[in-house]
Motif scaffolding. Structure first.
Motif, PDB file in Angstrom:
ATOM      1  N   LYS A 198      38.708  74.773  52.516  1.00 46.06           N
ATOM      2  CA  LYS A 198      38.169  73.417  52.319  1.00 46.06           C
ATOM      3  C   LYS A 198      38.915  72.692  51.188  1.00 46.06           C
ATOM      4  CE  LYS A 198      33.808  70.970  51.787  1.00 46.06           C
ATOM      5  NZ  LYS A 198      32.365  71.061  51.649  1.00 46.06           N
ATOM      6  N   GLU A 199      39.162  73.395  50.092  1.00 46.19           N
ATOM      7  CA  GLU A 199      39.909  72.814  48.969  1.00 46.19           C
ATOM      8  C   GLU A 199      41.345  72.492  49.381  1.00 46.19           C
ATOM      9  OE1 GLU A 199      37.778  75.031  45.157  1.00 46.19           O
ATOM     10  OE2 GLU A 199      39.327  76.095  46.283  1.00 46.19           O
ATOM     11  N   PHE A 200      41.925  73.392  50.178  1.00 40.80           N
ATOM     12  CA  PHE A 200      43.287  73.189  50.671  1.00 40.80           C
ATOM     13  C   PHE A 200      43.366  71.923  51.527  1.00 40.80           C
ATOM     14  CE2 PHE A 200      46.480  74.132  54.047  1.00 40.80           C
ATOM     15  CZ  PHE A 200      47.616  74.078  53.258  1.00 40.80           C
ATOM     16  N   LEU A 201      42.414  71.764  52.431  1.00 45.00           N
ATOM     17  CA  LEU A 201      42.395  70.567  53.285  1.00 45.00           C
ATOM     18  C   LEU A 201      42.221  69.306  52.433  1.00 45.00           C
ATOM     19  CD1 LEU A 201      40.266  71.848  56.297  1.00 45.00           C
ATOM     20  CD2 LEU A 201      42.726  71.367  56.275  1.00 45.00           C
ATOM     21  N   SER A 202      41.352  69.353  51.449  1.00 38.72           N
ATOM     22  CA  SER A 202      41.151  68.203  50.558  1.00 38.72           C
ATOM     23  C   SER A 202      42.431  67.882  49.800  1.00 38.72           C
ATOM     24  CB  SER A 202      40.027  68.478  49.563  1.00 38.72           C
ATOM     25  OG  SER A 202      38.803  68.534  50.221  1.00 38.72           O
ATOM     26  N   TYR A 203      43.109  68.926  49.317  1.00 41.59           N
ATOM     27  CA  TYR A 203      44.379  68.731  48.610  1.00 41.59           C
ATOM     28  C   TYR A 203      45.386  68.021  49.518  1.00 41.59           C
ATOM     29  CZ  TYR A 203      48.887  69.716  46.481  1.00 41.59           C
ATOM     30  OH  TYR A 203      50.149  69.578  45.957  1.00 41.59           O
ATOM     31  N   LEU A 204      45.505  68.500  50.757  1.00 40.95           N
ATOM     32  CA  LEU A 204      46.449  67.874  51.694  1.00 40.95           C
ATOM     33  C   LEU A 204      46.064  66.425  51.978  1.00 40.95           C
ATOM     34  CD1 LEU A 204      47.119  70.679  54.335  1.00 40.95           C
ATOM     35  CD2 LEU A 204      48.616  69.912  52.482  1.00 40.95           C
ATOM     36  N   GLU A 205      44.790  66.193  52.200  1.00 39.98           N
ATOM     37  CA  GLU A 205      44.329  64.840  52.520  1.00 39.98           C
ATOM     38  C   GLU A 205      44.617  63.864  51.385  1.00 39.98           C
ATOM     39  OE1 GLU A 205      40.251  65.588  53.690  1.00 39.98           O
ATOM     40  OE2 GLU A 205      40.960  66.825  55.368  1.00 39.98           O
ATOM     41  N   GLU A 206      44.614  64.339  50.159  1.00 44.56           N
ATOM     42  CA  GLU A 206      44.856  63.486  49.006  1.00 44.56           C
ATOM     43  C   GLU A 206      46.335  63.380  48.633  1.00 44.56           C
ATOM     44  OE1 GLU A 206      42.406  65.043  45.863  1.00 44.56           O
ATOM     45  OE2 GLU A 206      40.593  64.836  47.078  1.00 44.56           O
ATOM     46  N   ASN A 207      47.120  64.406  48.929  1.00 45.18           N
ATOM     47  CA  ASN A 207      48.493  64.472  48.429  1.00 45.18           C
ATOM     48  C   ASN A 207      49.585  64.445  49.496  1.00 45.18           C
ATOM     49  OD1 ASN A 207      48.044  64.991  45.427  1.00 45.18           O
ATOM     50  ND2 ASN A 207      46.715  66.492  46.396  1.00 45.18           N
ATOM     51  N   PHE A 208      49.215  64.557  50.740  1.00 43.24           N
ATOM     52  CA  PHE A 208      50.193  64.634  51.811  1.00 43.24           C
ATOM     53  C   PHE A 208      50.197  63.340  52.601  1.00 43.24           C
ATOM     54  CE2 PHE A 208      51.020  66.209  56.273  1.00 43.24           C
ATOM     55  CZ  PHE A 208      52.397  66.235  56.127  1.00 43.24           C
ATOM     56  N   ASP A 209      51.304  62.589  52.506  1.00 44.59           N
ATOM     57  CA  ASP A 209      51.350  61.300  53.196  1.00 44.59           C
ATOM     58  C   ASP A 209      51.411  61.447  54.715  1.00 44.59           C
ATOM     59  OD1 ASP A 209      53.958  62.218  53.280  1.00 44.59           O
ATOM     60  OD2 ASP A 209      54.821  60.509  52.242  1.00 44.59           O
ATOM     61  N   GLY A 210      51.756  62.617  55.206  1.00 43.35           N
ATOM     62  CA  GLY A 210      51.771  62.863  56.644  1.00 43.35           C
ATOM     63  C   GLY A 210      50.380  62.985  57.249  1.00 43.35           C
ATOM     64  N   TYR A 211      49.371  63.090  56.383  1.00 45.99           N
ATOM     65  CA  TYR A 211      47.989  63.166  56.869  1.00 45.99           C
ATOM     66  C   TYR A 211      47.646  61.918  57.672  1.00 45.99           C
ATOM     67  CZ  TYR A 211      42.853  63.295  56.649  1.00 45.99           C
ATOM     68  OH  TYR A 211      41.514  63.281  56.966  1.00 45.99           O
ATOM     69  N   ALA A 212      48.051  60.765  57.195  1.00 47.27           N
ATOM     70  CA  ALA A 212      47.784  59.511  57.905  1.00 47.27           C
ATOM     71  C   ALA A 212      48.496  59.496  59.261  1.00 47.27           C
ATOM     72  CB  ALA A 212      48.216  58.311  57.063  1.00 47.27           C
ATOM     73  N   VAL A 213      49.708  60.033  59.306  1.00 44.38           N
ATOM     74  CA  VAL A 213      50.464  60.107  60.556  1.00 44.38           C
ATOM     75  C   VAL A 213      49.729  61.015  61.543  1.00 44.38           C
ATOM     76  CG1 VAL A 213      52.631  60.902  61.607  1.00 44.38           C
ATOM     77  CG2 VAL A 213      52.675  59.704  59.419  1.00 44.38           C
ATOM     78  N   PHE A 214      49.265  62.151  61.047  1.00 43.45           N
ATOM     79  CA  PHE A 214      48.522  63.073  61.907  1.00 43.45           C
ATOM     80  C   PHE A 214      47.277  62.381  62.459  1.00 43.45           C
ATOM     81  CE2 PHE A 214      45.373  66.136  63.044  1.00 43.45           C
ATOM     82  CZ  PHE A 214      46.084  67.130  63.685  1.00 43.45           C
ATOM     83  N   LEU A 215      46.526  61.718  61.588  1.00 49.22           N
ATOM     84  CA  LEU A 215      45.300  61.047  62.032  1.00 49.22           C
ATOM     85  C   LEU A 215      45.601  59.988  63.091  1.00 49.22           C
ATOM     86  CD1 LEU A 215      43.144  60.535  58.816  1.00 49.22           C
ATOM     87  CD2 LEU A 215      42.905  62.272  60.603  1.00 49.22           C
ATOM     88  N   GLU A 216      46.655  59.234  62.873  1.00 48.93           N
ATOM     89  CA  GLU A 216      47.010  58.188  63.825  1.00 48.93           C
ATOM     90  C   GLU A 216      47.366  58.782  65.190  1.00 48.93           C
ATOM     91  OE1 GLU A 216      50.643  55.045  64.332  1.00 48.93           O
ATOM     92  OE2 GLU A 216      49.851  55.326  62.312  1.00 48.93           O
ATOM     93  N   LYS A 217      48.221  59.794  65.188  1.00 50.49           N
ATOM     94  CA  LYS A 217      48.652  60.402  66.450  1.00 50.49           C
ATOM     95  C   LYS A 217      47.502  61.124  67.155  1.00 50.49           C
ATOM     96  CE  LYS A 217      53.548  60.901  65.355  1.00 50.49           C
ATOM     97  NZ  LYS A 217      54.694  61.827  65.306  1.00 50.49           N
ATOM     98  N   SER A 218      46.691  61.849  66.400  1.00 49.42           N
ATOM     99  CA  SER A 218      45.593  62.581  67.032  1.00 49.42           C
ATOM    100  C   SER A 218      44.489  61.637  67.508  1.00 49.42           C
ATOM    101  CB  SER A 218      45.041  63.659  66.107  1.00 49.42           C
ATOM    102  OG  SER A 218      44.600  63.110  64.897  1.00 49.42           O
ATOM    103  N   THR A 219      44.270  60.539  66.787  1.00 47.95           N
ATOM    104  CA  THR A 219      43.279  59.557  67.227  1.00 47.95           C
ATOM    105  C   THR A 219      43.749  58.897  68.523  1.00 47.95           C
ATOM    106  OG1 THR A 219      42.511  59.163  64.974  1.00 47.95           O
ATOM    107  CG2 THR A 219      42.024  57.453  66.592  1.00 47.95           C
ATOM    108  N   ASP A 220      45.024  58.520  68.589  1.00 49.19           N
ATOM    109  CA  ASP A 220      45.569  57.946  69.830  1.00 49.19           C
ATOM    110  C   ASP A 220      45.395  58.919  70.993  1.00 49.19           C
ATOM    111  OD1 ASP A 220      46.320  55.680  68.456  1.00 49.19           O
ATOM    112  OD2 ASP A 220      48.459  56.194  68.376  1.00 49.19           O
ATOM    113  N   PHE A 221      45.703  60.191  70.736  1.00 48.97           N
ATOM    114  CA  PHE A 221      45.572  61.218  71.762  1.00 48.97           C
ATOM    115  C   PHE A 221      44.134  61.328  72.246  1.00 48.97           C
ATOM    116  CE2 PHE A 221      44.441  65.693  72.597  1.00 48.97           C
ATOM    117  CZ  PHE A 221      45.213  65.923  73.722  1.00 48.97           C
ATOM    118  N   GLN A 222      43.195  61.420  71.305  1.00 56.08           N
ATOM    119  CA  GLN A 222      41.779  61.576  71.674  1.00 56.08           C
ATOM    120  C   GLN A 222      41.230  60.328  72.379  1.00 56.08           C
ATOM    121  OE1 GLN A 222      39.827  64.137  71.827  1.00 56.08           O
ATOM    122  NE2 GLN A 222      41.035  65.617  70.680  1.00 56.08           N
TER     123      GLN A 222
END
Length: 103
Positions: free
Chosen positions: A4-28
């Motif tokens: 859970k902490e790892f995911l939070s760290y990525l969500e706050e520090n990894f700019d690719g998180y937004a890219v993932f959300l965009e692509k996965s939201t389009d897919f869904q």
């Protein structure tokens, strides 16, 4: 560091998180549009599916890091992630991310 902490760290520090959300939201959303009208998911369920995709796709990375780092101390994880340019490697793989065609 917990998953859970790892995911939070990525969500706050990894700019690719937004890219993932965009692509996965389009897919869904595309997948959802192909469902019969009365079977379509509400937006909240689509977002829940997107969040599950994120968690499942980061699980192997977490497991690999956990094996390498062998510590639960957060700063040791961050140190390792920075020294081994984990986010940079992840960013490169996000650029090529594709969920494939929706049937």
């Amino acid at each position: 560091m917990t998953n859970k902490e790892f995911l939070s760290y990525l969500e706050e520090n990894f700019d690719g998180y937004a890219v993932f959300l965009e692509k996965s939201t389009d897919f869904q959303e595309t997948k959802n549009q192909k469902r019969p009208a009365k079977s379509r998911w509400k937006e909240a369920k689509v977002q829940k599916a997107v969040n599950e995709m994120w968690k499942k796709s980061m699980q192997p990375l977490y497991d690999n890091l956990k094996r390498e780092i062998k510590s639960g101390i957060t700063y040791k994880w961050i140190e390792y992630i920075e020294q081994h340019e984990v986010l940079e490697g992840l960013r490169d793989s996000m650029a090529d991310l594709s969920f494939g065609d929706v049937d």
